[in-house]
Write an enzyme that holds these catalytic residues in place. Sequence first.
Site, PDB file in Angstrom:
ATOM      1  CE  LYS A   1      -4.282  -1.938   1.258  1.00  0.00           C
ATOM      2  NZ  LYS A   1      -5.291  -2.127   2.261  1.00  0.00           N
TER       3      LYS A   1
ATOM      4  CE  LYS B   1      -6.391  -7.612  -1.397  1.00  0.00           C
ATOM      5  NZ  LYS B   1      -7.358  -6.999  -0.434  1.00  0.00           N
TER       6      LYS B   1
ATOM      7  CE  LYS C   1     -13.482  -2.140   1.356  1.00  0.00           C
ATOM      8  NZ  LYS C   1     -12.180  -2.218   2.027  1.00  0.00           N
TER       9      LYS C   1
HETATM   10  N1  AQP Z   1      -9.820 -10.069  -2.755  1.00  0.00           N
HETATM   11  C1  AQP Z   1     -10.136 -10.510  -1.716  1.00  0.00           C
HETATM   12  N2  AQP Z   1     -10.916 -12.062  -1.338  1.00  0.00           N
HETATM   13  C2  AQP Z   1     -11.078 -12.316  -0.273  1.00  0.00           C
HETATM   14  N3  AQP Z   1     -10.966 -11.740   0.859  1.00  0.00           N
HETATM   15  C3  AQP Z   1     -10.952 -10.398   0.836  1.00  0.00           C
HETATM   16  N4  AQP Z   1     -10.930  -9.210   1.597  1.00  0.00           N
HETATM   17  C4  AQP Z   1     -10.519  -8.066   1.111  1.00  0.00           C
HETATM   18  N5  AQP Z   1     -10.246  -8.401  -0.166  1.00  0.00           N
HETATM   19  C5  AQP Z   1     -10.431  -9.639  -0.354  1.00  0.00           C
HETATM   20  C6  AQP Z   1     -11.128  -9.227   3.167  1.00  0.00           C
HETATM   21  O1  AQP Z   1     -12.394  -8.365   3.350  1.00  0.00           O
HETATM   22  C7  AQP Z   1     -12.093  -7.858   4.689  1.00  0.00           C
HETATM   23  C8  AQP Z   1     -12.146  -6.432   4.620  1.00  0.00           C
HETATM   24  O2  AQP Z   1     -11.062  -6.132   4.138  1.00  0.00           O
HETATM   25  P1  AQP Z   1     -10.760  -4.360   4.266  1.00  0.00           P
HETATM   26  O3  AQP Z   1     -11.723  -3.672   4.047  1.00  0.00           O
HETATM   27  O4  AQP Z   1     -10.056  -4.265   5.437  1.00  0.00           O
HETATM   28  O5  AQP Z   1      -9.639  -4.146   2.971  1.00  0.00           O
HETATM   29  P2  AQP Z   1      -8.394  -4.785   2.318  1.00  0.00           P
HETATM   30  O6  AQP Z   1      -8.244  -6.071   3.178  1.00  0.00           O
HETATM   31  O7  AQP Z   1      -7.344  -3.868   2.379  1.00  0.00           O
HETATM   32  O8  AQP Z   1      -9.010  -5.232   0.845  1.00  0.00           O
HETATM   33  P3  AQP Z   1      -9.881  -4.211  -0.133  1.00  0.00           P
HETATM   34  O9  AQP Z   1     -11.118  -4.598   0.105  1.00  0.00           O
HETATM   35  O10 AQP Z   1      -9.351  -4.863  -1.313  1.00  0.00           O
HETATM   36  O11 AQP Z   1      -9.554  -2.747   0.073  1.00  0.00           O
HETATM   37  P4  AQP Z   1      -8.241  -1.676  -0.392  1.00  0.00           P
HETATM   38  O12 AQP Z   1      -8.734  -1.644  -2.011  1.00  0.00           O
HETATM   39  O13 AQP Z   1      -8.389  -0.649   0.078  1.00  0.00           O
HETATM   40  O14 AQP Z   1      -6.955  -2.770  -0.323  1.00  0.00           O
HETATM   41  C9  AQP Z   1     -10.780  -8.668   5.201  1.00  0.00           C
HETATM   42  O15 AQP Z   1     -11.121  -9.719   5.853  1.00  0.00           O
HETATM   43  C10 AQP Z   1     -10.201  -9.017   3.925  1.00  0.00           C
HETATM   44  O16 AQP Z   1      -9.296 -10.061   4.316  1.00  0.00           O
END
Ligand code: AQP
Length: 348
Positions: free
Chosen positions: A119, A211, A214
């Site tokens: 990140k 992955k 968002k």
């Molecule tokens: N691609 C994924 N597959 C399975 N689980 C996922 N999680 C996130 N992406 C995937 C799970 O969702 C929960 C919440 O995640 P978060 O809001 O803390 O954000 P993150 O893990 O950083 O992932 P995002 O949603 O893709 O956000 P950004 O783009 O900001 O990095 C967690 O349990 C995570 O494991």
Amino acid sequence: MAQPSNRVFSGIQPTGNLHLGNYLGAIKKFVAMQHSHECIYCVVDLHAITQPFSVWGGPEKLADHTREVTAAYLASGIDPEKNIIFNQSQVVEHAELAWLFNCVARMGWLSRMTQFKEKAGKDREKASVGLFAYPTLMAADILLYRATHVPVGDDQKQHLELTRDVAAKFNNDFAEAIAQKGHGEAYFPMTEPIIEGPATRVMSLRDGSKKMSKSDPSDLSRISLTDDADAIAKKIRKAKTDPAPLPETLDGLKERPEADNLVGIYAALAECSKEDVIADYGGKEFSEFKPALAELAVEKLSAISDEMRRLSDDPASVDAVLHKGAERARAIASQTMSEVKDIIGFLR
Ligand code: AQP
């Protein structure tokens, strides 16, 4: 306060664009665990602001994104009476315990976190201190409630290991005081991550090596929980695949990340194994598999997106859930903080 034996904590950042990965990797498990555990589900808004405005939307968007995650919890079937649902910033003890854990965790531990490296990108000097300390805040979220289990996607595994390291070091550093205050041999539990099933890491629909996320600039890379049936069908139709038909065996999915991803998504939505999907669709072309997957995704997600839309027109009811949940969370959190302060020796 006695250590609970089956308490779940987990959270999602309100950074917008909630997607199928968040649902299959996290929310779907949250829903299932409410029947067997005492569950606390948080919208981790303090985590969201560790990134630049461009990621979480800035002050104008934070409240809407917080309500969106809450609506997703409710629309997916989490019962706010049985479980605690709240947003992190309403319970100040999260930040307070995170500070204490900043003094327990070591720089070397945090420097090894791959999420920070990803990140922060190339220009680490410009990353916020909060992004670096993200894992100690996450440890605080979990250990404030002395949670025994945390359902998460695979990307959070390393942070859960760090949470256990923080708990172990605290228990060890303060062992004498912990025993003296009547908490036995350990104050914090060794929290177990729950990372299982065929969709612990849902990949981008545009690139099977990344992955689903968002923050991916391409909307076609993810199925959002607010997508309607047409958008879901279009994104699955356009999902990147290779030209070969689906393999006849599970082994044939190796080296085919995009096919493996779609099979995993199908299995998670249908609540079966990837073997079952291959048994039904092995040897079939994507032109047959993709419409079947789209139909299944629409069938499973449409009730959730309809309810999320309804809740977005009723922000007051969503806010009321968060206020009530925060009150219940605070009752547990303040007790833990009092005990932790006594253990450390702060004058109160
Ligand atoms: N691609 C994924 N597959 C399975 N689980 C996922 N999680 C996130 N992406 C995937 C799970 O969702 C929960 C919440 O995640 P978060 O809001 O803390 O954000 P993150 O893990 O950083 O992932 P995002 O949603 O893709 O956000 P950004 O783009 O900001 O990095 C967690 O349990 C995570 O494991």
